[in-house]
Design a protein around this motif. Structure first.
Motif: not given
Length: 111
Positions: A68-91
């Motif tokens: 469960a911890r690993l799943a939570r960490i992976d979900a947080a990692r995916r969320a941060l990566r998607s935020q970064y991807t969206a920011r790069v696309a906007k720029r």
């Protein structure tokens, strides 16, 4: 990077100081530091999970199983990566739009 920074004590301390400094700068400018707060929380969460394991606590003692911890960490990692991807696309769109405007001005005024 935030999760990798929790790998050892030195990188954890450096990353925590960096995130704290970035957060303080944003708050002085009156901007929202929600992203940095999330990363600080994630960093502390990963480190507290490691400390609990190092202290000999079983996964059930800390409240979650290791899966469960690993799943939570992976979900947080995916969320941060998607935020970064969206920011790069906007720029990228802003840069392309700017180049189109410059090109249009060049064609109009440099004839």
């Amino acid at each position: 990077m935030t999760i990798r920074a929790a790998a050892n004590l030195l990188t954890h301390e450096v990353k925590r100081a960096d995130l704290g400094d970035n957060l303080a700068q944003l708050e002085r400018q009156g901007k929202s530091g929600a992203e940095y707060r999330r990363r600080l929380h994630l960093l502390e969460e990963v480190v507290s999970d490691k400390e609990g394991a190092a202290a000999g606590l079983e996964p059930g003692d800390v409240g979650l199983t290791s899966e469960a911890r690993l799943a939570r960490i992976d979900a947080a990692r995916r969320a941060l990566r998607s935020q970064y991807t969206a920011r790069v696309a906007k720029r990228s769109l802003v840069v392309l739009f700017g180049l189109a405007i410059v090109g249009a001005f060049y064609l109009i005024f440099m004839q």
